[in-house]
Scaffold this motif. Structure first.
Motif, mmCIF file in Angstrom:
data_model
loop_
_atom_site.group_PDB
_atom_site.id
_atom_site.type_symbol
_atom_site.label_atom_id
_atom_site.label_comp_id
_atom_site.label_asym_id
_atom_site.label_seq_id
_atom_site.Cartn_x
_atom_site.Cartn_y
_atom_site.Cartn_z
ATOM 1 N N ASP A 151 2.171 -35.584 9.192
ATOM 2 C CA ASP A 151 3.630 -35.479 9.105
ATOM 3 C C ASP A 151 4.346 -36.819 9.059
ATOM 4 N N ARG A 152 3.734 -37.860 9.707
ATOM 5 C CA ARG A 152 4.503 -39.082 9.928
ATOM 6 C C ARG A 152 3.800 -40.362 9.500
ATOM 7 N N ALA A 153 2.667 -40.264 8.810
ATOM 8 C CA ALA A 153 1.957 -41.488 8.421
ATOM 9 C C ALA A 153 2.849 -42.402 7.589
ATOM 10 N N ALA A 154 3.556 -41.824 6.637
ATOM 11 C CA ALA A 154 4.444 -42.635 5.794
ATOM 12 C C ALA A 154 5.570 -43.241 6.616
ATOM 13 N N GLU A 155 6.113 -42.456 7.555
ATOM 14 C CA GLU A 155 7.194 -42.967 8.402
ATOM 15 C C GLU A 155 6.708 -44.102 9.293
#
Length: 300
Positions: A151-155
């Motif tokens: 869910d949050r790797a890019a963030e």
């Protein structure tokens, strides 16, 4: 209290109040001695009672963490029964002000700033004790890491990139590391400490005498603890090689790389958000560790 009327882990008045409540609740008579200097998020204080028994009081500033401290007591008892070298918890609870605390036995030993080959092998021996302990299946680190990276790797990469040139390079390198292996399923069933770093390992007489700061324990894969240890400062090249090899043998190179990418990005954001200078200065070493894992991927 601090200048902004926010509780401070070094506040003697609050610590005495927590200790008074702990003594009353658990029928103990500990007196406050002094605060240990290590640690970032929790206060740790040496205690002594009238019989000379010495112990350690830890309490957390984060009132939301109190339920986890109480929950962790059962896990600590379970892994100690299996022979795991973590200090016994003598008391655990939550103060009327909402501060979670625990009193644990004081074990001999000191943490080491540098981890060489000898220390690395001792730490590998401890990490392999994590296999199959499975202290809290409902608190699964493997599920947490997998979900967070999905869910949050890019963030996380974006947040790390905004911290500066080294953060940007780290974010890009972690992106390449993740691309080299792709996503996968992390195994479960082991003990996961959650913050397995040299500062939380006590050595005495050439062996590991205690694994401390274990409140975040859960189940999952010990690969995560290998990855966390690899992110620490002061690890020699020989020790890095030993730890990488041992960590990869658990569930493959991809699992170690996946966990390390999470640890590195999360740590980069954490130290900058809190302006922790030692951690910020360690960013270059984090980048170098990612490069090592990338080289291992190329040699697979």
């Amino acid at each position: 209290m601090s200048e902004n009327n926010v509780p401070d882990r070094a506040d003697v008045r609050i610590t005495r109040a927590v200790l008074r409540e702990a003594n009353y609740a658990h029928d103990t008579q500990f007196l406050l001695d002094h605060r240990f200097d290590d640690g970032v998020q929790s206060g740790a204080w040496r205690l002594t009672d009238e019989t000379g028994l010495q112990a350690v009081l830890k309490w957390s500033l984060d009132r939301g963490w109190a339920p986890q401290i109480e929950r962790a007591a059962a896990g600590v008892a379970k892994i100690r029964a299996a022979g795991y070298p973590t200090p016994a918890w003598l008391a655990v609870g939550t103060s009327t002000d909402g501060f979670g605390y625990q009193v644990q036995e004081l074990v001999p030993g000191h943490s080491r700033r540098q981890v060489g080959a000898r220390e690395a092998q001792l730490l590998i021996d401890v990490l392999e004790m994590h296999a199959g302990l499975d202290p809290d299946p409902q608190r699964c680190w493997s599920q947490f890491v997998t979900a967070r990276m999905a869910d949050r790797a890019a963030e996380l990469r974006q947040q790390a990139a905004k911290t500066g040139p080294t953060g940007l390079a780290l974010a890009n390198a972690c992106g390449r590391l993740l691309a080299a292996y792709g996503s996968g399923t992390l195994p479960t069933g082991d003990l996961v400490h959650g913050d397995f770093r040299p500062a939380n390992i006590l050595f005495h007489d050439a062996h590991v005498s205690g694994v401390i700061d274990i409140e975040a324990l859960g189940s999952g894969t010990r690969v995560f603890d290998y990855a966390t240890l690899l992110s620490a400062d002061g690890i020699t090249p020989e020790a890095i090689e030993l730890l990488c090899t041992a960590g990869e043998q658990v569930a493959g190179r991809g699992a170690l790389a996946y966990c390390f990418a999470h640890v590195a990005l999360d740590l980069a954001v954490f130290v900058h958000q809190r302006n922790l200078r030692p951690g910020i200065e360690n960013m270059g070493k984090l980048l170098a560790r990612v490069a090592i894992l990338l080289n291992r991927a190329d040699g697979a």
